[in-house]
Motif scaffolding. Structure first.
Motif, mmCIF file in Angstrom:
data_model
loop_
_atom_site.group_PDB
_atom_site.id
_atom_site.type_symbol
_atom_site.label_atom_id
_atom_site.label_comp_id
_atom_site.label_asym_id
_atom_site.label_seq_id
_atom_site.Cartn_x
_atom_site.Cartn_y
_atom_site.Cartn_z
ATOM 1 N N VAL A 156 0.831 -1.229 0.000
ATOM 2 C CA VAL A 156 0.000 0.000 0.000
ATOM 3 C C VAL A 156 0.860 1.272 0.000
ATOM 4 N N ARG A 157 2.140 1.136 0.292
ATOM 5 C CA ARG A 157 3.011 2.328 0.213
ATOM 6 C C ARG A 157 3.200 2.746 -1.250
ATOM 7 N N GLU A 158 3.070 1.795 -2.171
ATOM 8 C CA GLU A 158 3.308 2.091 -3.599
ATOM 9 C C GLU A 158 2.071 2.034 -4.472
ATOM 10 N N HIS A 159 1.020 1.354 -4.005
ATOM 11 C CA HIS A 159 -0.153 1.163 -4.871
ATOM 12 C C HIS A 159 -1.420 1.466 -4.086
ATOM 13 N N ALA A 201 -7.278 -5.559 -7.916
ATOM 14 C CA ALA A 201 -7.600 -5.953 -9.300
ATOM 15 C C ALA A 201 -6.389 -6.490 -10.055
ATOM 16 N N ASN A 202 -5.224 -5.927 -9.806
ATOM 17 C CA ASN A 202 -4.109 -6.164 -10.742
ATOM 18 C C ASN A 202 -2.871 -6.840 -10.171
ATOM 19 N N SER A 203 -2.767 -6.993 -8.864
ATOM 20 C CA SER A 203 -1.497 -7.516 -8.349
ATOM 21 C C SER A 203 -1.373 -9.006 -8.698
ATOM 22 N N PRO A 204 -0.146 -9.442 -9.036
ATOM 23 C CA PRO A 204 0.038 -10.838 -9.457
ATOM 24 C C PRO A 204 -0.405 -11.846 -8.395
#
Ligand code: SF4
Ligand code: FES
Length: 362
Positions: A277-280, A287-290
């Motif tokens: 959460v520090r970066e996204h 939705a998008n994280s691998p």
């Protein structure tokens, strides 16, 4: 849809906020990872407030404020206030050790909705031994009575294993006497610390069968007085549980250092990449994280799950357990009697040891 066509993207309903891994207790089945985040790694108050607002915007309804012991954070009241302001139902999951009556009162004032206290056993000396902390049981009783005095709903969480499973009736009676409206009879999950202590914690099949019959009888006896939640422990079941309601379907977990996981044990699966959460933004991660997309839907499944009529019910069971027992996180959970690795489960369930617990310490 998810990017690789894994079916509709659901909204998460629940978020487990692991505010800290710091905890005075040392439970040998702790759900935290073996590599614990330090205090210096922890997210600050403003970041938690932002994450909680993003969670509400994403559709999350409930936040479980957990740890470690969440009261080890001095800003627990501020974080709870932020969750309440975001419109989330707030559940405090506490060991009851290290949280004062004053803090509990302040939490109630800022809108805390519910408290869950873990109790290790119905007998003080055994409870303190399991927790690895002298005097823990007395503190739990005291905090429970304060929760009830403040008119906050109380759930008792009782984690069962070989040392306490024969006292399941006493645990339910204790929960009733404390004024709890719900008791969760939860069996140890064997990953992380539980896996390390599996042989010391594993109940016998006879114990499990007796406890299941007792729970059924208690449900009838106490109908309308207390809700008893209980499921058959994994290693003695025929089908696996739909772990976390399906990977990346209904819930997410934010670690003290800000990594977002599909379940509390996901870091035990080698090779997964977790966004922070520090970066996204949380919605982007969901939705998008691998890691979230690794086991969404059914496209990743192998046989026997791929063609099984239950695949949309149990989602192939628990990915972390599949990895822990087979080394392949895309395998069927070996708890399932259809899994080619199912025989391993019975073999492991038969291994018991009276060695001392390996306590979870930072
Ligand atoms: Fe569930 Fe897979 Fe077993 Fe079918 S084969 S019941 S989907 S774990
Ligand atoms: Fe990770 Fe079950 S605990 S999927």
């Amino acid at each position: 849809m998810t990017p690789s066509g894994q079916g509709p993207l659901h909204s998460p309903l629940g978020l487990l906020a692991e505010l800290t891994h710091r905890c005075p207790l040392g439970c040998p089945y702790c759900s935290n990872p073996l590599a614990l985040d330090t205090r210096e790694d922890e997210l600050d108050t403003a970041t938690w407030a932002r994450v909680l607002a993003e969670a509400a915007a994403l559709g999350v309804l409930q936040v479980h404020l957990s740890g470690g012991e969440p009261a080890a954070r001095r800003d627990l009241v501020d974080i709870t206030a932020a969750a309440h302001a975001a419109g989330l139902y707030t559940n405090l999951i506490t060991s009851a050790v290290g949280i004062t009556e004053k803090t509990l009162g302040a939490l109630a004032d800022v809108g805390l909705d519910h408290v869950q206290i873990s109790i290790q056993d119905s007998e003080a000396s055994s409870a303190d031994h399991i927790a690895g902390y002298d005097g823990a049981f007395a503190r739990k009783r005291a905090l429970a009575s304060e929760v009830v005095r403040l008119k906050l709903p109380l759930t008792v969480n009782a984690v069962m294993h070989r040392a306490n499973i024969d006292r399941v009736e006493d645990m339910v009676e204790l929960a009733l006497s404390l004024g709890a409206s719900r008791v969760e009879i939860a069996h140890v999950q064997y990953y992380g610390w539980g896996l390390k202590n599996r042989a010391m914690l594993m109940p016998t099949r006879a114990q499990v069968e007796r406890a299941a019959a007792t729970v059924e009888e208690l449900r009838t006896r106490h109908h309308g007085r207390i809700v008893i939640d209980a499921v058959v422990p994994d290693y003695h079941a025929r089908y696996p549980k739909p772990c976390v309601g399906g990977w990346g379907r209904r819930s997410l977990n934010v670690t003290p250092a800000g990594k977002v996981l599909p379940c509390h044990a996901a870091e035990s699966i080698a090779g997964l990449k977790f966004w922070n959460v520090r970066e996204h933004a949380l919605a982007d991660i969901w939705a998008n994280s691998p890691a979230f997309n690794a086991f969404r839907g059914t496209a990743w499944m192998k046989e026997p799950c791929a063609s099984c009529p239950r695949r949309e019910q149990d989602f192939g069971g628990c990915r972390c357990q599949a990895f822990a027992l087979t080394g392949d996180a895309a395998a069927a959970d070996p708890v399932c009697h259809l899994s080619p690795d199912h025989a391993k489960v019975a073999e492991l369930a038969a291994v018991q040891s009276d060695e001392p617990y390996v306590y979870r310490r930072m």
